[in-house]
Scaffold this active site. Structure first.
Site, PDB file in Angstrom:
ATOM      1  N   PHE A 136     -51.216-104.891  39.974  1.00  0.00           N
ATOM      2  CA  PHE A 136     -52.607-104.496  40.197  1.00  0.00           C
ATOM      3  C   PHE A 136     -52.971-103.449  39.166  1.00  0.00           C
ATOM      4  O   PHE A 136     -52.456-102.331  39.177  1.00  0.00           O
ATOM      5  CB  PHE A 136     -52.849-103.942  41.600  1.00  0.00           C
ATOM      6  CG  PHE A 136     -54.309-103.606  41.814  1.00  0.00           C
ATOM      7  CD1 PHE A 136     -55.213-104.590  42.153  1.00  0.00           C
ATOM      8  CD2 PHE A 136     -54.770-102.314  41.616  1.00  0.00           C
ATOM      9  CE1 PHE A 136     -56.560-104.302  42.307  1.00  0.00           C
ATOM     10  CE2 PHE A 136     -56.124-102.012  41.768  1.00  0.00           C
ATOM     11  CZ  PHE A 136     -57.020-103.014  42.117  1.00  0.00           C
ATOM     12  N   ASP A 139     -48.415 -98.117  33.545  1.00  0.00           N
ATOM     13  CA  ASP A 139     -49.606 -97.839  34.338  1.00  0.00           C
ATOM     14  C   ASP A 139     -49.210 -96.861  35.439  1.00  0.00           C
ATOM     15  O   ASP A 139     -48.672 -97.249  36.472  1.00  0.00           O
ATOM     16  CB  ASP A 139     -50.167 -99.137  34.925  1.00  0.00           C
ATOM     17  CG  ASP A 139     -51.430 -98.921  35.747  1.00  0.00           C
ATOM     18  OD1 ASP A 139     -51.692 -97.770  36.156  1.00  0.00           O
ATOM     19  OD2 ASP A 139     -52.145 -99.910  36.010  1.00  0.00           O
ATOM     20  N   LYS A 197     -57.291 -91.857  38.449  1.00  0.00           N
ATOM     21  CA  LYS A 197     -57.305 -91.395  39.837  1.00  0.00           C
ATOM     22  C   LYS A 197     -57.146 -89.888  39.971  1.00  0.00           C
ATOM     23  O   LYS A 197     -58.109 -89.149  39.864  1.00  0.00           O
ATOM     24  CB  LYS A 197     -56.289 -92.168  40.670  1.00  0.00           C
ATOM     25  CG  LYS A 197     -56.659 -93.652  40.840  1.00  0.00           C
ATOM     26  CD  LYS A 197     -55.866 -94.327  41.909  1.00  0.00           C
ATOM     27  CE  LYS A 197     -56.129 -95.827  41.975  1.00  0.00           C
ATOM     28  NZ  LYS A 197     -57.515 -96.182  42.323  1.00  0.00           N
TER      29      LYS A 197
END
Length: 403
Positions: free
Chosen positions: A141, A226, A255
């Site tokens: 994801f 990531d 984030k």
């Protein structure tokens, strides 16, 4: 519109149904706790998918944002501003990289890494133009842009949005041999989550990242990590790659970099990689804006103390010890690292959403993924007392389904 029911009804009627939220309407938050419009308090055990690592309303981050709001919020990258240099240097030092390229969202940062890897492949490695490929993992994801969903194996994210962007090879997560077999002369990079968050907090086998790093070095391809969900303290280290002492060629961050206040993302790499980008070839009006950089600078200062990393490691041991007591009592498996866990509920008892809704009724907010899995990621500043209380509520919730 004042009640939760009224607000939810209008939201469902007037917004696209691209999310399926739990039926709670949050109005206020402080630290690890949130309050709904009726005044009921809940312990936040999701932290905005790691966006709120430092808690809701972290004083240092809010102070930086409020101070910057009084001066300058946006210039675009047409001009320099006084927060930019410190952000680039600070994040470069935190990652140990020469340069950064700031964006806004995590998906934008991933897209940026893809573009940089391809250009590096053509200009540095010498791959034939438009032939570059990037190796990615099953159950990944990385966002939901058109390019990213092109290599997703999640039917919800992938199906119905073609034609798809070419140039990606999907291999089994956790298998270095699968990556090795996929590498060819046109491979420019491997894109990997050190821990797969959306897939259910899947931790790869010990040594996987180390062997992947060695393979990338030998094959002259870039290792792209990531760390959007796994990085910036969540797992008990600054980056999840740190658990194996691995340094990727490109860090992808987001984030928590925005402290839960504004969207901030970036990639970090050395000059021999990021130097391939020239003026006009990539950018964003809001990427690296003054407000974002001021907030990012506060986040970097917090991380430089090491306090949150140490706290996530210590409380992570407490969390996992308590969660593992539930295995065999309605829980099949617990995975994770630091203050991050994936809990597989026995599917014969209930779905993950049913458990999440029942847990909400006990004052704890968590979220399901992929059927019967619950993801847990409380703010790192949570107290040990609140942490244990929340797991007690999970235990009681599961027990209620067993009756």
């Amino acid at each position: 519109m004042t009640t939760s029911a009224e607000l939810i009804e209008v939201s469902e009627r007037r917004s696209a149904h691209n999310y399926h939220p739990l039926p709670v309407v949050i109005r206020e938050a402080d630290g690890a706790w949130v309050t709904d419009v009726e005044g009921k308090r809940y312990l936040d055990f999701l932290s905005g998918y790691s966006s709120l690592n430092f808690g809701h309303g972290n004083p240092k981050i809010l102070e930086a944002a409020q101070r910057q709001l009084q001066h300058l919020t946006l210039t675009s990258r047409a001009f320099y501003h006084d927060q930019f240099a410190a952000f680039c240097a600070g994040l470069g030092d935190l990652t140990g990289k020469d340069m950064i390229l700031p964006m806004n969202t995590g998906a934008e940062a991933v897209e940026t890494a893809i573009k940089v890897a391809r250009k590096w492949g053509y200009e540095v490695k010498g791959v034939e133009r438009d032939k570059a490929n990037i190796i990615v993992m099953e159950d990944n994801f990385h966002g939901r842009t058109t390019t990213i969903i092109s290599f997703s194996t999640d039917p919800d994210a992938h199906d119905g949005f073609g034609p798809y962007t070419p140039g990606f090879k999907v291999v089994k997560y956790g298998s270095v041999e699968a990556v090795r077999e996929a590498v060819d002369a046109n491979t420019v990079a491997v894109l990997v989550e050190p821990i797969q968050g959306e897939a259910g907090v899947l931790v790869p086998p010990d040594g996987y990242l180390t062997q992947l790093r060695e393979l990338c070095t030998t094959a002259n391809i870039l290792m792209i990590a990531d760390e959007i969900q796994s990085g910036l303290g969540r797992t008990g280290k600054t980056f999840a790659c740190d658990h194996e002492g691995v340094v990727p060629d490109i860090y992808v961050l987001g984030k928590a970099l925005g402290g839960g206040v504004v969207p901030v993302s970036a990639i970090a790499a050395d000059a021999d990689v990021l130097g391939v980008i020239k003026p006009g070839q990539h950018g964003s009006t809001f990427g690296g804006n003054p407000l974002a950089c001021a907030v990012g600078n506060a986040v970097i200062e917090i991380l430089n103390t090491g306090e949150f990393q140490d706290r996530a490691a210590r409380l992570g041991e407490v969390l996992h010890a308590r969660l593992n007591e539930l295995v065999g009592n309605g829980v099949i498996t617990v995975r994770g690292r630091g203050l991050w866990a994936g809990v597989d509920i026995d599917p014969s008892l209930a779905t993950g959403r049913a458990v999440s809704k029942a847990l909400m009724g006990r004052g704890v907010l968590a979220k399901d993924t992929h059927g019967s899995t619950i993801r847990l990621a409380p703010p790192i500043m949570i107290s040990e007392e609140d942490l244990l209380w929340a797991v007690d509520q999970l235990a009681a919730t599961i027990a209620s389904f067993r009756q």
